[in-house]
Every structure is written in structure tokens, then in C-alpha cells.
Design a protein around this motif. Structure first.
Motif, PDB file in Angstrom:
ATOM      1  N   LEU A 139       1.004   4.108  -2.798  1.00 44.28           N
ATOM      2  CA  LEU A 139       0.625   5.487  -2.490  1.00 44.28           C
ATOM      3  C   LEU A 139       1.681   6.458  -3.004  1.00 44.28           C
ATOM      4  O   LEU A 139       1.359   7.512  -3.562  1.00 44.28           O
ATOM      5  CB  LEU A 139       0.434   5.650  -0.975  1.00 44.28           C
ATOM      6  CG  LEU A 139       0.101   7.061  -0.496  1.00 44.28           C
ATOM      7  CD1 LEU A 139      -1.150   7.599  -1.166  1.00 44.28           C
ATOM      8  CD2 LEU A 139      -0.070   7.086   1.021  1.00 44.28           C
TER       9      LEU A 139
ATOM     10  N   ASP B 187      -7.514   6.029   0.248  1.00 39.90           N
ATOM     11  CA  ASP B 187      -6.925   4.814   0.791  1.00 39.90           C
ATOM     12  C   ASP B 187      -8.077   3.929   1.267  1.00 39.90           C
ATOM     13  O   ASP B 187      -8.827   4.307   2.183  1.00 39.90           O
ATOM     14  CB  ASP B 187      -5.971   5.151   1.943  1.00 39.90           C
ATOM     15  CG  ASP B 187      -5.272   3.906   2.494  1.00 39.90           C
ATOM     16  OD1 ASP B 187      -5.780   2.783   2.302  1.00 39.90           O
ATOM     17  OD2 ASP B 187      -4.217   4.052   3.142  1.00 39.90           O
TER      18      ASP B 187
ATOM     19  N   ASP C  73       0.433   6.594   5.499  1.00 43.79           N
ATOM     20  CA  ASP C  73      -0.028   7.558   4.494  1.00 43.79           C
ATOM     21  C   ASP C  73       0.649   8.902   4.715  1.00 43.79           C
ATOM     22  O   ASP C  73       1.175   9.518   3.779  1.00 43.79           O
ATOM     23  CB  ASP C  73      -1.559   7.714   4.557  1.00 43.79           C
ATOM     24  CG  ASP C  73      -2.282   6.432   4.176  1.00 43.79           C
ATOM     25  OD1 ASP C  73      -2.040   5.397   4.822  1.00 43.79           O
ATOM     26  OD2 ASP C  73      -3.088   6.454   3.225  1.00 43.79           O
TER      27      ASP C  73
ATOM     28  N   THR D  26      -8.097   8.466   4.040  1.00 44.76           N
ATOM     29  CA  THR D  26      -8.458   7.067   4.232  1.00 44.76           C
ATOM     30  C   THR D  26      -9.964   7.006   4.466  1.00 44.76           C
ATOM     31  O   THR D  26     -10.477   7.668   5.368  1.00 44.76           O
ATOM     32  CB  THR D  26      -7.687   6.475   5.427  1.00 44.76           C
ATOM     33  OG1 THR D  26      -6.285   6.589   5.137  1.00 44.76           O
ATOM     34  CG2 THR D  26      -8.040   5.020   5.621  1.00 44.76           C
TER      35      THR D  26
ATOM     36  N   THR E 157       0.836  -1.196   0.000  1.00 41.34           N
ATOM     37  CA  THR E 157       0.000   0.000   0.000  1.00 41.34           C
ATOM     38  C   THR E 157       0.877   1.256   0.000  1.00 41.34           C
ATOM     39  O   THR E 157       0.617   2.220  -0.720  1.00 41.34           O
ATOM     40  CB  THR E 157      -0.897   0.021   1.257  1.00 41.34           C
ATOM     41  OG1 THR E 157      -1.532  -1.251   1.387  1.00 41.34           O
ATOM     42  CG2 THR E 157      -1.952   1.100   1.165  1.00 41.34           C
ATOM     43  N   SER E 158       1.905   1.236   0.831  1.00 43.16           N
ATOM     44  CA  SER E 158       2.784   2.402   0.968  1.00 43.16           C
ATOM     45  C   SER E 158       3.482   2.738  -0.346  1.00 43.16           C
ATOM     46  O   SER E 158       3.519   3.897  -0.761  1.00 43.16           O
ATOM     47  CB  SER E 158       3.849   2.137   2.051  1.00 43.16           C
ATOM     48  OG  SER E 158       3.247   1.822   3.284  1.00 43.16           O
TER      49      SER E 158
ATOM     50  N   SER F  80      -7.784   0.845   2.523  1.00 45.68           N
ATOM     51  CA  SER F  80      -7.259  -0.291   3.290  1.00 45.68           C
ATOM     52  C   SER F  80      -8.282  -0.868   4.259  1.00 45.68           C
ATOM     53  O   SER F  80      -8.335  -2.075   4.451  1.00 45.68           O
ATOM     54  CB  SER F  80      -6.006   0.142   4.066  1.00 45.68           C
ATOM     55  OG  SER F  80      -4.950   0.365   3.157  1.00 45.68           O
TER      56      SER F  80
ATOM     57  N   GLY G 277      -4.898   0.445  -1.595  1.00 47.34           N
ATOM     58  CA  GLY G 277      -5.461  -0.331  -0.500  1.00 47.34           C
ATOM     59  C   GLY G 277      -4.627  -1.551  -0.217  1.00 47.34           C
ATOM     60  O   GLY G 277      -3.649  -1.842  -0.905  1.00 47.34           O
TER      61      GLY G 277
END
Lengths: 413, 413
Positions: free
Chosen positions: A103, A198, A130, A169, A99-100, A200, A220
Motif C-alpha cells: 500500500l 484494498d 491502511d 477497502t 499488504t501494508s 484483503s 491485498g
């Protein structure tokens, strides 16, 4: 309201249209797992699938499996299945990296699509990675863009003509509060900014309609409600209308238009594939596919209805049996404003959670004082809530949390 | 030189101190696998280890395994084992993400450590993803730094006082040519530039002494000679002396000094952990650990000695049995200048490789005309070379490659 009983909850389980899904997951007898919002449980089919990938595809197929088992298409194949869960179209989602990392790709691309604008907007207390990734981008660009945050009630004020990108998010990891995706996206667009969600804590947990709200980008996590396994790959979404312009700096060979031509010059692939970077992790992506397949086969409206009811019943049970023990409801009482979790604050939260875990009831703790309980309608039963709250009431009544071994600080993701 | 015989080669296998390692890997009877430089074979122990991680650590341990199975420390634990293979110290290597993502992290950090310098130097024909990532960085920074390449015989000329970073692949993926790491690193340092080595075709294949040559940074791949599985995580190395200053823009939460404090501000971890980004992929990293364990238990001097001899014998056999069929040696004849592969050029290279594969002899093809044969001393036998060259001689003598089904273009990584 008539007090709830265990029998009444058992009847809800009997009538639950989703109850058969529970059989698809490994769940030890006696375990009450309310942490699927952090690490989802193991789909039984994932065991066989991973063994097959290891033994047959890697062990026997070896290098040939890139073609014979179509490892090449795996990120798009799983991405297309995932798209159906989050309101995206085929060709808009790939599964890759974390995810990181995803992003970073999208935020970096987005600021280049809004040259001259100097702000990225988010909220304080957003999921840490994030904020950290956006700070990394800010630092790397040496002040060319800066991250500005404001609490959600003042967010709309700071989204202005100088804003390149808004990153939020959808469901807050700690409180479970859910943003109005349509409203925030519209606000970003009103000033010409791009919107990145986001998901997630949303994907597989609550209905998401990326294209209906005209979201520009999303990322996500694969290891929470999608049950993809520990550290499963993340995903990224780029709306079709942006894909031609979309250029991300992590331009590794799997995002190349023709990786095996082995040319010296990067030419981005057409479409969402340009969101890829390095070689696909085949074991992890194959495990995730199993979880995504299960989720894609479930009815999201039924998931949402059960999730709301699980949350409402949990809150009602807490009021019936745990009033006066010092718990505060952190999540919205109104189910429509919550994701699929309920969070409580308690000054002894850490020790209380350890006492629950010692009774094989697993939620998690988030500093400084939050107990989180995630509800995963595919395998959480209504009676689990009853049993959990009764256990908690006992723990509180007997002071069972007040033991030295429950007070050390350990790290749990 | 006396002509080689199969018996003579079988005797070399009998006397081979590394021969017992072959038993540790899954290798189908009759398969000759000369592609461990692209995707290494399956260690038998990896089957059980992956099953254990899936069933016990994920399935039963669930979220608790971050502590009970120390998933948190996994990237450093495997990194420290890998360090012993590449001449690094404990605390200088972590396993994470892909080679491509890791290269971006390090190259981005490096240009910020040499502010004002405008060049990144590499060579044309470097492994594509290396050039693509550097182009991505260049494009993202909008001309602040530019990638300049020169063929290796002119490389030293373009490494100058304006050079922030030199990025080279130690062993060339296509030709197998090996750089003199000490000399190039010294040249970079002479002008104040930083040196980043891509060890993808070196780690586990040839001796590497990162600290002895004073390398600044390195990245590499887990799925080739380390036998970590398809798309296994990559690794990154940052020399201790740079770690305090090292800041990379992919500053995800696993690189934070205290991720579970969930603070809003990124504080890089002390040491190599700041090279991490998102949540560790537990399945894939655990599989890689098995391969790294095997490699770390083998004697690198013995590996190198056998690797050189395998290459020399292969070249001699080609001259004995395949002279006149139009093959050209692309790799250096001198073993000291080669990695653990020998590449040949042939205008019908693609079809010839397909004909070999049809006989269960697997090397690979790299456009436009290169046949690559990787030698992996832990499981390649001397007699494999004999059998492979005899098969190739037959394929050429009979024109067996000249079939329509051997001529379609397929993608193989």
C-alpha cells in the motif's frame, strides 16, 4: 418461511457443487472454523509443497534453484494466477512483501502521478493498517498531502479536484459491508483522482473485476481467503495503462530491469516487476501459490452464490434461535451488499466468542463489541451454521459465557 | 612457508573446535559449497521446525496460534537472539520484511532526524539494492535530499555538515573488503551525521559491535551467513538512544502501540517494535530463527579465527597451484581487512565458475569478472579448500572451462 432444519441443511451440503473442495484442506474433526476471513486454513498440498521447497529446492538445489526452480519468476507467476481471481490481466499483479508495504508503494507512487493535488481520501474505520500507512506517508511528506476521511455516505462529497488518490477497502473487515467498486472508481475518475482498492477481504471471497471497473491500483492479503499461511505475502495490482508512468520509492533490486547486472543506477523493470522491492521470500510465496492454485480452480460464481446463501441462512438461524439474547446484526441483511462474513454486535461479545472457541467453534472478536463470522464456501458446510447457532443458543441460554476465564483480553489478529 | 598438504589440512579439521557444527546442516556428500555468503545451507532442524509451524501451528492451531504460539512476539524474539551476534542489546533489533524495505524505513527516518541537511553519503559499487533504495528515497523527496557517493578512500571528505546520513555496507559483497566501522561511524558523528551499516555480509560472518562503535542504525540479511532460507526476512537495528525520536513512514499496524485496539490513529509502539510494518511472515521468520539459534550458540571469536585462516590458506593454495592462470586477488590479502570471503578476478570468470559448479563446487560469479568464494566456518572444512583448488588447477590446466555450455549468461543471486 418454513423453519430451517439440520436435515434440510445437510441436503444443501449434499447438493453443493463445491463440497469436494473441503477435502483439499486440513480440518480437524469437530472444528467449526468461521475465521477464514482472518487466517485461512492449511491446504493439504501446502504441507508437501513447503517440505519440497525446504528440502529439495533450498536444501539440495541451494543457490542453483534461483534458476533451476525459477525462483526469480515466482512473484509474477503467482501474481498471474491471482490476477484471474480479481479480474486483472496477466502482467498486472505481483505477490510480494506485506499488504501494508505494498500500500505504501502504490500510494506513494500515486501522489507523484497527481502532482499539486493535496488530498488522499479514505473512510474512518477503514482497516487500521491502511489508515496508518497513509498517515505515515502524510507525515513523511510533511503536509504536502493530507489524509482526509469521511463516513461512506459522505465520501463522494470529499472526493474533489484536489484529491490525488482514494483508498478504500472493498469489503469492510468489521462490518462486512461491500462498496460499489464501479461507482466509487467512477467518482474518483470524474475528478481526475486515482483509485486504490484494498482487496484483503475480497480476493477469493467475492467476485472482483478490477479492469472492468477501471481500477487504477489494488493491494491485498494472502493469508485470508487465499489460504496462503500466517503472514503470507501480500499482492499489488497496477493497471497496465499506468505501468510506464508508475514509479514507486521502494525501488529495491528485484524491481530493477536487470538486477544481476549489479549496476549503480536504478532502472525500473518494464511492467509490473517494478512493483517489487527486495529478494523474494521463497518459502512463504511457495506456500501461498498452493492456496492461490486452489482458489483459481474454483468457480467464483459458485463461491459467491454459496457465500450469499451461507450468510442468509446464518441470519435466519440467528433469528430463529437467538432472538432476544441481545445480538444486533451489523452486516447488511441484503446479501448483495455483504462480503463473505456476517458480523454481530453484543455487549458481551468478547466473552461470548471465548465461550464459542471453548466449544471448538472459531470466529473472532473485534473491539469494542463485534463478533465476526467468516464464511469460506470452499470448506464451510451448511450444517456448520446449524451447529454453530445451536451452540450459541445454548451458551446464551445457560449463561455459559459468564465465566472469569472468558473475560481476559487477549490479542488475536 | 612449507607447502601445504591435504593431510595437514585434514589435521586442521580434526582439531577444529567448530567441526561439530557441520553436522547441523544438510550437506550432500561430495558437494563443496562456498556460497554461504549468498544463500546459506539448510539447517537440519529447520526442516522439522518448518513442518511443525505448517502442520501444528498453522494447520491445527489456526488463528489461536497468534497467542498460543506467541507469533506476536516472533520478530522481537528472533531480533533479540540476533542482537547477541551483532553487538546490540535486547530491544534494539527486530526481524521483518526484506533488507531493502528495512533500509528504506531507516534511511527515511534518519533524514527526518536531521532536518535541513541535504546529503546521504554512500560509495559507488555499494550493494546495488542499497543504492537503489537511496535513489528511490531521493527521487520521492524530489531533491530535498540527494545521494552523493565517493570511492572509499575519499569518503571521509564528502561526509560533511550537510550530511544527514552515511550508508555503507560493512563487508563489500564483491571484494570482501571490510570497513573500519568505528572510524567511519566516528567520522559521521564528528559532523553530526547519522551512521547506518548494512550488515548483510557481516552478520554471522565477522564480529560486529554495533553499540561499541556507537552505530545509529543497521540493517541486514537473513539468508546468507544466518542460514535463514531463500529470501528470509531481513533485520533492522535502531540504537536505544534514538528509539523515542525514531519515526519511520512504513507505519503499518504491527508497529502500532496497540494494534488490536483497531484505532484510526497510528501511535508508534514504544521501542524497536515501531520498526515493524505489516503482519509478520510466520513461516519464514520461524525458519530464520533456527539459523539464528545455531549462530548464536557458536563462539564468534572461533568463527572469526577460522574464517581468517580459511581465507589465508585459500590464497596460499591459489599461489601454490594456480599461479600463472591469470587470476588476480581482489580481496585484501591481509585477513584483518577481509570479511569471510575471497574474491578473484579472471576474464573468463563466468565460464570458470560454471566449470567448478559442474564439478559440484559452488561459488558464484559477479559481473563483470569476479569469482566469489565464501567461507562459512560452521560448515566449510579446510580440506574443502584443498579439493577446490586442485579442481580449479585441473580446470585451468585442461582448459575445461572453455565449453559452449559454460558461456551462457544466467542469473544467480
Amino acid at each position: 418461511m418454513t423453519p430451517l432444519t439440520r436435515d434440510a441443511l445437510a441436503r444443501l451440503d449434499q447438493d453443493d457443487a463445491l463440497s469436494l473442495f473441503r477435502e483439499l484442506f486440513e480440518l480437524e474433526d469437530g472444528l467449526i472454523y468461521l475465521n477464514g476471513n482472518s487466517l485461512g486454513v492449511l491446504p493439504k498440498a501446502a504441507k508437501a509443497r513447503v517440505a519440497e521447497v525446504v528440502e529439495r529446492e533450498w536444501g539440495q538445489g541451494l543457490i542453483r534453484s534461483w534458476n533451476t526452480h525459477d525462483w526469480i519468476a515466482l512473484p509474477e507467476r503467482v501474481g498471474n494466477k491471482l490476477a484471474t481471481i480479481i479480474g486483472a490481466d496477466a502482467g498486472e499483479v505481483v505477490v510480494a512483501d506485506s499488504t501494508s508495504v505494498n500500500l505504501f508503494k502504490l500510494a506513494a507512487a500515486a501522489v507523484r502521478m497527481r502532482p499539486g493535488r493535496r488530498k488522499i481520501v479514505s473512510e474512518p474505520g477503514n482497516f487500521p493498517t491502511d489508515l496508518y500507512i497513509l498517515q505515515g506517508l502524510e507525515g513523511f511528506l510533511g503536509g504536502e498531502v493530507r489524509l482526509e476521511t469521511a463516513p461512506r455516505e459522505r465520501l463522494e462529497e470529499i472526493i474533489d479536484e484536489d484529491t490525488a488518490l482514494v483508498v478504500l477497502t472493498h469489503v469492510h473487515y468489521k462490518s462486512g459491508k461491500m462498496f460499489d467498486m464501479a461507482a466509487l472508481t467512477a467518482r474518483a475518475h470524474e475528478v481526475g483522482a486515482l483509485m486504490l482498492w484494498d482487496l484483503s477481504h475480497s480476493a477469493g471471497a467475492v467476485p472482483v473485476a478490477l479492469n472492468a471497473v477501471q481500477a487504477d491500483f489494488a493491494v491485498g492479503c494472502g493469508y485470508k481467503y487465499l489460504n496462503g499461511g500466517p503472514g503470507a505475502p501480500g499482492f499489488l495490482f497496477v493497471a497496465k495503462r499506468h505501468q510506464a508512468e508508475f514509479r514507486q520509492p521502494l525501488s529495491g533490486w528485484f524491481g530493477h530491469d536487470n538486477p544481476f547486472a549489479m549496476s549503480d543506477i536504478y532502472e525500473p523493470a518494464t511492467g509490473i516487476k517494478r512493483g517489487l522491492c527486495g529478494t523474494t521470500g521463497i518459502l512463504a510465496t511457495s506456500a501461498l501459490e498452493v492456496g492461490v492454485d486452489i482458489m483459481a480452480s474454483a468457480d467464483m460464481a459458485a463461491i459467491r452464490a454459496k457465500s450469499r446463501q451461507l450468510g442468509d441462512i446464518f441470519i435466519a438461524l440467528m433469528e430463529q434461535y437467538c432472538a432476544g439474547y441481545g445480538f444486533t446484526l451489523v452486516s447488511p441483511r441484503e446479501a448483495g451488499l455483504r462480503g463473505s462474513q456476517v458480523s454481530l454486535a453484543h455487549e458481551q461479545g468478547f466473552a461470548i466468542m471465548q465461550a464459542l472457541i471453548a466449544r471448538n467453534i472459531i470466529g473472532d472478536f473485534r473491539a469494542p463489541d463485534i463478533l465476526r463470522f467468516g464464511f469460506t464456501p470452499l470448506y464451510t458446510r451448511y450444517v456448520d451454521l446449524w451447529d454453530m447457532v445451536q451452540a450459541l443458543a445454548e451458551i446464551m441460554a445457560k449463561g455459559e459465557w459468564d465465566r472469569p476465564e472468558f473475560k481476559r483480553v487477549t490479542a488475536v489478529t
